[in-house]
Design an enzyme around this catalytic site. Structure first.
Site, PDB file in Angstrom:
ATOM      1  N   TYR A  28      23.947  -6.961  11.857  1.00  0.00           N
ATOM      2  CA  TYR A  28      24.526  -8.257  11.489  1.00  0.00           C
ATOM      3  C   TYR A  28      25.232  -8.152  10.141  1.00  0.00           C
ATOM      4  O   TYR A  28      26.356  -8.649   9.967  1.00  0.00           O
ATOM      5  CB  TYR A  28      23.424  -9.311  11.439  1.00  0.00           C
ATOM      6  CG  TYR A  28      23.905 -10.725  11.231  1.00  0.00           C
ATOM      7  CD1 TYR A  28      24.346 -11.492  12.298  1.00  0.00           C
ATOM      8  CD2 TYR A  28      23.908 -11.308   9.961  1.00  0.00           C
ATOM      9  CE1 TYR A  28      24.784 -12.805  12.118  1.00  0.00           C
ATOM     10  CE2 TYR A  28      24.348 -12.608   9.761  1.00  0.00           C
ATOM     11  CZ  TYR A  28      24.780 -13.353  10.849  1.00  0.00           C
ATOM     12  OH  TYR A  28      25.220 -14.642  10.654  1.00  0.00           O
TER      13      TYR A  28
ATOM     14  N   LYS B 253      29.249  -8.655   9.682  1.00  0.00           N
ATOM     15  CA  LYS B 253      29.799  -9.715   8.838  1.00  0.00           C
ATOM     16  C   LYS B 253      30.634  -9.143   7.692  1.00  0.00           C
ATOM     17  O   LYS B 253      31.633  -9.752   7.289  1.00  0.00           O
ATOM     18  CB  LYS B 253      28.674 -10.601   8.296  1.00  0.00           C
ATOM     19  CG  LYS B 253      28.022 -11.496   9.338  1.00  0.00           C
ATOM     20  CD  LYS B 253      29.022 -12.450   9.989  1.00  0.00           C
ATOM     21  CE  LYS B 253      28.339 -13.495  10.860  1.00  0.00           C
ATOM     22  NZ  LYS B 253      29.306 -14.361  11.575  1.00  0.00           N
TER      23      LYS B 253
END
Length: 270
Positions: free
Chosen positions: A160, A164
């Site tokens: 993640y 991002k």
């Protein structure tokens, strides 16, 4: 009651069946936009869209597609344009999270890559399908849902975090490419909003200081209305930034963008 502040605009929101995406789709429709919601699960998406249409009375379209599938994305965007018109606002919200809080070497390799792809390949495909028409028309805005986890390493959520970070840099590259076209791109970090995803993350068990989703809505709607175009290519954080406060900021070179921190005044690479 629905208003008309975004009347005439067409918005495409990915990950619109639940969580922040659903909140944004509803808010944009409530402000007068025609909204297309995109998500993988057709049944839940249709239920969400039907509820939004009933509550707002606006044209709302459900389009089931996997954002990492190029053919599905192209077909979805073509359907949106055919039924609602050219897209004025693209919100890349869809994305996965690591299945377990483990270090990189212990993660399931396929799931790890699926998370990264959802945050980078998905937005890149949507940008490729939507932005050329924006450039031809000389107007449009892209909002990528970023995260503070993209600005620092988070070892227990490495996929993640990596995804991002890539998304933030993708926005910066996109915004730089769009200079002078009338099209703008933004990173909006929602803060920690309580959703199915955040509830599933052991990291946030017992957390109470949630960001109200209304703070995300106000930033995205201000962007859609053209109030924050000076922030194109920059990082906005819901709950800390508001349209009023950031509208008064004079931005310096590199502010709210990913940059190396120099080790001192003579650092040759910073």
């Amino acid at each position: 009651m629905a208003d008309a502040s975004l009347a005439g605009q067409v918005a495409l929101v990915t990950g619109a069946s639940t969580g922040i995406g659903r909140q944004l789709a509803h808010a944009l429709a409530d402000r007068g936009a025609a909204v297309a919601g995109l998500a993988r699960g057709a049944e839940r998406l249709t239920a969400a869209v039907d509820e939004i249409a009933g509550a707002t009375g606006r044209p709302v379209l459900a389009v089931a597609a996997d954002v990492t599938d190029a053919a599905a994305v192209d077909a979805a965007v073509a359907r949106v344009v055919e039924q609602l018109g050219p897209v004025d606002l693209l919100v890349n919200n869809a994305g996965l999270v690591d299945a377990a809080e483990v270090p990189v070497w212990a993660a399931d390799r396929e799931q790890w890559w699926a998370v990264v792809a959802s945050h980078i390949r998905g937005p890149q495909l949507l940008i490729g399908a939507v932005v050329p028409a924006m450039v031809r028309r000389g107007r449009g805005r892209v909002v990528n849902l970023a995260s503070g986890m993209g600005a620092r390493a988070v070892p227990e959520y490495s996929a993640y975090s990596v995804g991002k970070t890539g998304l933030i840099r993708l926005t910066e590259a996109l915004a730089a490419s769009l200079l002078g076209t009338g099209v703008h791109a933004f990173n909006v970090a929602p803060g920690l909003v309580r959703t199915e995803m955040t509830d599933s993350m052991p990291k946030w068990e017992g957390h109470t200081a949630w960001t109200p989703p209304e703070r995300v809505v106000e930033l995205v709607c201000a962007i859609a209305a053209g109030e924050l175009d000076d922030w194109s290519g920059r990082f906005l954080r819901a709950g800390a930034d508001t349209p009023d406060t950031v509208g008064r900021v004079v931005l310096e070179e590199g502010a709210r963008q990913l940059r190396l921190r120099p080790h001192g005044p003579d650092d040759p690479v910073a």
